[in-house]
Scaffold this active site. Structure first.
Site, PDB file in Angstrom:
ATOM      1  N   THR A   1       0.373  -0.937  -0.311  1.00  0.00           N
ATOM      2  CA  THR A   1       0.006   0.442   0.039  1.00  0.00           C
ATOM      3  C   THR A   1       0.319   1.162   0.065  1.00  0.00           C
ATOM      4  O   THR A   1       1.856   1.333   1.391  1.00  0.00           O
ATOM      5  CB  THR A   1      -1.134  -0.390   1.284  1.00  0.00           C
ATOM      6  OG1 THR A   1      -1.775  -1.275   0.940  1.00  0.00           O
ATOM      7  CG2 THR A   1      -1.842   1.148   0.839  1.00  0.00           C
TER       8      THR A   1
ATOM      9  N   THR B   1      -0.048   1.189   6.226  1.00  0.00           N
ATOM     10  CA  THR B   1       0.581   0.498   5.424  1.00  0.00           C
ATOM     11  C   THR B   1       0.906  -1.056   5.919  1.00  0.00           C
ATOM     12  O   THR B   1       1.025  -0.882   7.260  1.00  0.00           O
ATOM     13  CB  THR B   1       1.580   0.408   4.270  1.00  0.00           C
ATOM     14  OG1 THR B   1       2.736  -0.628   4.042  1.00  0.00           O
ATOM     15  CG2 THR B   1       2.528   1.276   5.607  1.00  0.00           C
ATOM     16  N   GLY B   2       0.372  -1.782   5.365  1.00  0.00           N
ATOM     17  CA  GLY B   2      -0.084  -2.969   6.300  1.00  0.00           C
ATOM     18  C   GLY B   2      -0.465  -3.983   6.382  1.00  0.00           C
ATOM     19  O   GLY B   2      -2.084  -3.691   4.983  1.00  0.00           O
TER      20      GLY B   2
HETATM   21  N1  GLY Z   1      -3.076  -2.039   3.524  1.00  0.00           N
HETATM   22  C1  GLY Z   1      -4.172  -2.517   2.240  1.00  0.00           C
HETATM   23  C2  GLY Z   1      -4.572  -3.991   2.400  1.00  0.00           C
HETATM   24  O1  GLY Z   1      -4.571  -4.483   4.078  1.00  0.00           O
HETATM   25  O2  GLY Z   1      -5.129  -4.110   1.902  1.00  0.00           O
END
Ligand code: GLY
Length: 285
Positions: A154, A204-205
């Site tokens: 992401t 993000t993650g």
């Molecule tokens: N952080 C992006 C997702 O889990 O879709």
């Protein structure tokens, strides 16, 4: 430190060693594109859109053209853009057939009475956006950037313009091997990103876990309560790790140009540009 400011990440995760320099290079280019908008007097929102457009278009990050596919082999994209000065956002989830969902998210924020569209009907809103001339396409599903630029995980950014207004974005193809229709944290206000008049953050993650703790809202709340963005990011990630045992990262900035980041992943290519552009910082995690 200083305004304007942009802090950009290219995704936290188990980056392969040979991919890290490519990720960092693209994050730096995205930061420069967004910062140029700020230098030219553009708003935090303008800069956040351009920076994210770059990352969606570069093909080297998990967003837009470079997004992971779902189990059906389809790029199903999630994205959000937030205007912290008005505490408003636009989001899209599980949209297909387009490569720059951040511009669609901004159209939803600015031109509709709603905040969040999903799936095929999000694409119908995209078609309306193009028909109205809000943005122009250079190819099927590809938005023309207002400025020229060359064209993990992401991606996202937080921008602060010279008036101290804050914007934040997130954009993603989601996690590997996701089931069709699965939506993560990236388009969810307070989870994938959050901004108000005090500070902004983007995450993000692993989305299922980021949503459980509303990671970015928590980081901004820490700033509102007196922590620096760096301490707030670290506190947010500590809580996230304790509660979920999962992997994530977050970057944050406040209205005065203080910033911070934290991750428990192997790498999270991050670039910060601020002030008169003499301060360009690059971090791998
Ligand atoms: N952080 C992006 C997702 O889990 O879709």
């Amino acid at each position: 430190m200083g305004l304007p400011l942009i802090i950009v990440h290219g995704g936290a995760g188990a980056w392969k060693d040979d991919r890290i320099p490519i990720g960092l290079e693209n994050v730096e280019k995205a930061a420069i594109a967004g910062f140029q908008v700020l230098e030219e007097g553009g708003s935090a929102l303008d800069a956040a859109e351009v920076c994210t457009l770059f990352m969606e278009s570069c093909g080297n990050l998990n967003a837009g053209a470079g997004a992971r596919s779902n189990l059906d082999g389809v790029k199903e994209l999630d994205a959000m853009i937030i205007d912290g000065s008005s505490l408003t956002f636009g989001s899209v989830a599980a949209v297909t057939g387009i490569l720059n969902p951040v511009s669609l998210a901004r159209y939803i924020l600015e031109k509709t009475d709603y905040a969040f569209f999903a799936g095929d009907n999000a694409r119908r809103v995209y078609e309306q956006m193009i028909a109205e001339g809000y943005r122009e396409e250079t190819g099927d599903g590809i938005i023309r950037s207002p400025i020229d630029f060359e064209t993990g995980d992401t991606v996202g950014c937080v921008t602060v313009d010279s008036e101290g207004r804050i914007a934040a974005t997130s954009s993603t193809g989601g996690i590997s091997n996701k089931m069709p229709g699965r939506v993560g944290d990236s388009p969810v206000m307070g989870a994938g990103a959050f901004a108000n008049e005090v500070a902004g953050a983007t995450a993000t993650g692993w989305g299922e876990h980021i949503m459980r703790v509303l990671l970015t809202r928590m980081v901004v709340l820490h700033v509102e309560q007196g922590s620096s963005p760096m301490t707030a990011s670290e506190e947010g990630m500590k809580f996230f790790q304790e509660k979920t045992g999962s992997e994530a990262g977050v970057v944050a900035a406040d209205k005065n140009g203080n910033y911070g980041w934290s991750t428990n992943a192997k790498a999270m290519p991050t670039v910060v540009i601020s002030g008169d552009r003499t301060n360009i910082e690059k971090h791998l995690r």
